[in-house]
Motif scaffolding. Structure first.
Motif, PDB file in Angstrom:
ATOM      1  N   ARG A  71       0.830  -1.200   0.000  1.00 55.34           N
ATOM      2  CA  ARG A  71       0.000   0.000   0.000  1.00 55.34           C
ATOM      3  C   ARG A  71       0.867   1.254   0.000  1.00 55.34           C
ATOM      4  NH1 ARG A  71      -2.956  -2.565   3.957  1.00 55.34           N
ATOM      5  NH2 ARG A  71      -2.045  -1.226   5.534  1.00 55.34           N
ATOM      6  N   THR A  72       1.967   1.253   0.758  1.00 55.26           N
ATOM      7  CA  THR A  72       2.855   2.406   0.807  1.00 55.26           C
ATOM      8  C   THR A  72       3.428   2.672  -0.578  1.00 55.26           C
ATOM      9  OG1 THR A  72       3.447   1.866   3.078  1.00 55.26           O
ATOM     10  CG2 THR A  72       4.895   3.379   1.922  1.00 55.26           C
ATOM     11  N   ARG A  73       3.801   1.631  -1.276  1.00 60.09           N
ATOM     12  CA  ARG A  73       4.378   1.781  -2.608  1.00 60.09           C
ATOM     13  C   ARG A  73       3.355   2.249  -3.631  1.00 60.09           C
ATOM     14  NH1 ARG A  73       7.832  -3.758  -2.494  1.00 60.09           N
ATOM     15  NH2 ARG A  73       9.560  -2.945  -1.303  1.00 60.09           N
ATOM     16  N   ALA A  74       2.094   1.836  -3.450  1.00 61.02           N
ATOM     17  CA  ALA A  74       1.070   2.108  -4.453  1.00 61.02           C
ATOM     18  C   ALA A  74       0.583   3.554  -4.448  1.00 61.02           C
ATOM     19  CB  ALA A  74      -0.118   1.174  -4.237  1.00 61.02           C
ATOM     20  N   VAL A  75       0.799   4.283  -3.375  1.00 64.96           N
ATOM     21  CA  VAL A  75       0.294   5.641  -3.281  1.00 64.96           C
ATOM     22  C   VAL A  75       1.138   6.576  -4.147  1.00 64.96           C
ATOM     23  CG1 VAL A  75      -0.022   7.590  -1.708  1.00 64.96           C
ATOM     24  CG2 VAL A  75      -0.677   5.306  -0.995  1.00 64.96           C
ATOM     25  N   SER A  76       0.464   7.468  -4.848  1.00 62.63           N
ATOM     26  CA  SER A  76       1.144   8.494  -5.638  1.00 62.63           C
ATOM     27  C   SER A  76       0.923   9.837  -4.949  1.00 62.63           C
ATOM     28  CB  SER A  76       0.559   8.529  -7.045  1.00 62.63           C
ATOM     29  OG  SER A  76      -0.796   8.953  -6.982  1.00 62.63           O
ATOM     30  N   LEU A  77       1.502  10.888  -5.484  1.00 58.85           N
ATOM     31  CA  LEU A  77       1.268  12.214  -4.920  1.00 58.85           C
ATOM     32  C   LEU A  77      -0.206  12.603  -4.990  1.00 58.85           C
ATOM     33  CD1 LEU A  77       4.378  14.268  -6.040  1.00 58.85           C
ATOM     34  CD2 LEU A  77       3.665  13.760  -3.716  1.00 58.85           C
ATOM     35  N   VAL A  78      -0.889  12.170  -6.037  1.00 65.89           N
ATOM     36  CA  VAL A  78      -2.331  12.438  -6.134  1.00 65.89           C
ATOM     37  C   VAL A  78      -3.058  11.746  -4.980  1.00 65.89           C
ATOM     38  CG1 VAL A  78      -4.391  12.110  -7.551  1.00 65.89           C
ATOM     39  CG2 VAL A  78      -2.239  12.768  -8.624  1.00 65.89           C
TER      40      VAL A  78
END
Length: 196
Positions: A71-78
């Motif tokens: 989940r941490t990796r999947a998050v983008s700035l958006v």
């Protein structure tokens, strides 16, 4: 400030305890003579059940940690922009661990003395102020003041402000004087991309 979620125990911890107590209760109810005559068998059964429960709890914990990292990796700035302030702090606690910090902990939701997170990188201990801002806002010097003032209270030797946006000129100027590290949108984006 909003209240933070409380941390829960690892999955399986409560279930393991209930299972062990149930086995002991059933063994006691099953009859005193059989139990007295077969104590070694009962002890072996309890040990095996304990091993199975412990192995299950550990594997569930590892699965949970792997899912959290994903989940941490999947998050983008958006994705970060759509978070609430509390979600941003929780996300940063996970992200900091992934980018080389250790012993990352969230401070109390209220009365935090200027730091939202405390984290270690090498021999340095950071008081970190997290500022989640709307698109048109910039972080002002108050955030730098808060992070810097938290150093003494938490026994830190460095301060940092992390935001999903940018910093006003006054914040940048004060950060140079106080040696407070500023992590703005560009640097935060690099941290997130390094995990992709």
């Amino acid at each position: 400030m909003k209240r933070r979620r409380t941390r829960t125990k690892s999955p399986g911890t409560n279930e393991a305890l209930i299972l062990i107590l149930a086995v002991l209760a059933l063994g006691t109810l099953a009859g005193g003579t059989w139990l007295a005559n077969n104590t070694s068998v009962v002890a072996i059964i309890i040990l095996l059940l304990g091993f199975v429960v412990a192995a299950t709890a550990l594997s569930l914990g590892a699965f949970t940690n792997a899912a959290r990292t994903k989940r941490t990796r999947a998050v983008s700035l958006v994705g970060v922009d759509s978070m609430t302030g509390r979600e941003f702090e929780d996300y940063l606690s996970q992200l900091l661990t992934q980018v080389g910090f250790s012993k990352v902990k969230l401070t109390p939701a209220s009365g935090d003395y200027g730091a939202d997170l405390i984290a270690r990188r090498g021999s340095d201990i950071y008081a970190i102020q997290a500022k989640h801002c709307a698109a048109h806002r910039k972080v002002n010097l108050k955030a730098v003041q808060e992070a810097y003032s938290a150093i003494g209270h938490y026994g830190c030797n460095k301060s940092m402000v992390i935001t999903n946006r940018s910093f006003q000129q006054s914040a940048q100027s004060l950060s140079r004087t106080t040696r407070t590290e500023l992590v703005g949108r560009d640097e935060l984006g690099k941290w997130i991309l390094s995990l992709q």
